[in-house]
Scaffold this active site. Structure first.
Site, mmCIF file in Angstrom:
data_model
loop_
_atom_site.group_PDB
_atom_site.id
_atom_site.type_symbol
_atom_site.label_atom_id
_atom_site.label_comp_id
_atom_site.label_asym_id
_atom_site.label_seq_id
_atom_site.Cartn_x
_atom_site.Cartn_y
_atom_site.Cartn_z
ATOM 1 N N GLY A 188 -8.701 -20.779 -1.597
ATOM 2 C CA GLY A 188 -9.641 -21.232 -0.578
ATOM 3 C C GLY A 188 -11.009 -20.642 -0.833
ATOM 4 O O GLY A 188 -11.350 -20.263 -1.961
ATOM 5 N N ILE A 215 -12.353 -17.740 0.000
ATOM 6 C CA ILE A 215 -12.368 -16.361 -0.478
ATOM 7 C C ILE A 215 -11.853 -16.303 -1.915
ATOM 8 O O ILE A 215 -12.427 -15.607 -2.761
ATOM 9 C CB ILE A 215 -11.549 -15.455 0.450
ATOM 10 N N THR A 247 -5.826 -8.536 -0.023
ATOM 11 C CA THR A 247 -6.799 -8.470 1.069
ATOM 12 C C THR A 247 -6.566 -9.612 2.055
ATOM 13 O O THR A 247 -7.455 -9.952 2.834
ATOM 14 C CB THR A 247 -8.242 -8.546 0.527
ATOM 15 N N ALA A 248 -5.366 -10.210 2.012
ATOM 16 C CA ALA A 248 -5.059 -11.368 2.865
ATOM 17 C C ALA A 248 -4.376 -10.896 4.152
ATOM 18 O O ALA A 248 -5.044 -10.553 5.134
ATOM 19 C CB ALA A 248 -4.201 -12.359 2.099
ATOM 20 N N ARG A 249 -3.053 -10.844 4.137
ATOM 21 C CA ARG A 249 -2.274 -10.345 5.273
ATOM 22 C C ARG A 249 -1.118 -9.518 4.736
ATOM 23 O O ARG A 249 -0.476 -9.880 3.742
ATOM 24 C CB ARG A 249 -1.745 -11.501 6.133
ATOM 25 N N HIS A 301 -8.012 -1.942 6.233
ATOM 26 C CA HIS A 301 -8.429 -3.295 6.637
ATOM 27 C C HIS A 301 -9.956 -3.396 6.717
ATOM 28 O O HIS A 301 -10.530 -3.677 7.767
ATOM 29 C CB HIS A 301 -7.802 -3.693 7.972
ATOM 30 N N GLU A 357 0.912 -3.150 10.092
ATOM 31 C CA GLU A 357 -0.385 -2.531 10.334
ATOM 32 C C GLU A 357 -0.540 -2.084 11.795
ATOM 33 O O GLU A 357 -0.163 -2.827 12.703
ATOM 34 C CB GLU A 357 -1.462 -3.567 9.988
#
Length: 322
Positions: free
Chosen positions: A159, A161, A235-237, A284, A266
């Protein structure tokens, strides 16, 4: 305020300047707590709300919608990802959901490259060494890392990013490949099946959304499929990666290292990951620049102001047709 004045609930403090436009369209309540609201606190806070500005730490589901009551018109999520929202439930209730896409692309792509460089060049490990006072001296084989030129970066989720990361990686001389849910045409990158991407990439970087299909996408089998000297960046989820499997793979050399900005539970982090030198752990920080976080807050506010004044929301979340 009259009883007809819309009540706007902000579940955690945002920059005051970003919130200012809300005061012209309603009565604003901002959580006084410097932490995520508990479920009970969230239910109590949203009672009678016309709008909720939520954070990624807030689970917005049927119970929250019911607690808010019939006046609720919009849930504006201050994040590009919205796995914390039950979007079908929100939509069934006649409430609009929105997010903040676009404004955090560059900041998150920059942080991705920061993690990639930090883990491959062992910067955090070296920082800990120097701070510890351990004696050291320059040597031809001292703390050797891995260069990026000519190495393959495999991006999962191409996408906005992912594309921004691809552009940055190309500037470092990396060859870029990608795997995505949809067919995408990206200059300087070509698509690969997931198994081939894992098997051939020197660095695998995750930029896909968290969905039932991507939860634990990177599990023990996927890690074993990667090159032995490869690195994983997320760096997504967090739940896209099985943290226990990752810790084991890092400990036994299945892969060379990892850079993580997000975590499965998290803000908790798997204890085994904390003990490893070959993983960089960030709290994060993907969108954590003053400029980006301010724009995110402003866009969430713009969505609320638009809906409460009878206009179209700038960035509504669309629900795929069944």
């Amino acid at each position: 305020m009259s009883p007809e004045t819309p009540r706007i609930v902000v579940t955690r403090a945002l920059p005051p300047a970003a919130l200012e436009p809300l005061h012209s369209v309603g009565s604003v309540w901002v959580s006084p707590h410097d932490r995520p609201l508990t479920v009970d606190e969230l239910h109590g806070a949203v009672r009678g709300a016309s709008a909720i500005i939520s954070m990624l730490t807030d689970r917005i589901d049927d119970d929250v919608i019911a607690a808010a009551g019939p006046d609720l018109k919009i849930v504006a999520n201050t994040a590009v990802g919205y796995d914390n929202l039950d979007v079908p439930a929100i939509t069934r209730s006649g409430v609009l959901a929105s997010n903040t896409p676009g404004v955090l692309v560059d900041a998150t792509a920059d942080l991705t490259m920061t993690l990639l460089l930090t883990v491959t060049r062992r910067v955090a490990e070296g920082d800990r060494l120097v701070r510890s006072g351990t004696p050291w001296s320059w040597d031809i084989a001292f703390m050797l890392g891995s260069g990026l030129q000519g190495k393959q970066l495999g991006i999962i989720g191409m996408g906005s990013i992912g594309r921004a990361v691809a552009r940055r990686a190309a500037a470092f001389g990396m060859d870029v490949v990608h795997h995505s849910r949809r067919s995408v045409d990206v200059d300087g990158s070509h698509p690969l099946p997931l198994d081939e991407l894992l098997a051939t990439s020197d660095v695998v970087s995750l930029h896909c959304p968290l969905t039932p299909e991507t939860r634990h996408l990177v599990d023990a089998d996927a890690l074993r499929a990667m090159k032995r000297g490869a690195y994983l960046i997320n760096t997504a989820r967090g739940p896209i990666v099985d943290e226990a499997a990752l810790a084991a793979a890092l400990a036994d050399g299945t892969i060379a290292g990892a850079g993580l900005d997000v975590y499965e539970n998290e803000p908790e982090v798997h204890d085994d990951l904390r003990r490893l030198d070959n993983v960089v752990l960030a709290p994060h920080l993907g969108s954590a620049t003053v400029e980006t976080r301010t724009r995110m807050a402003a866009l969430a506010v713009d969505n609320v102001v638009a809906v409460l004044t009878g206009k179209d929301a700038p960035t509504p979340i669309s629900v795929p047709s069944s």
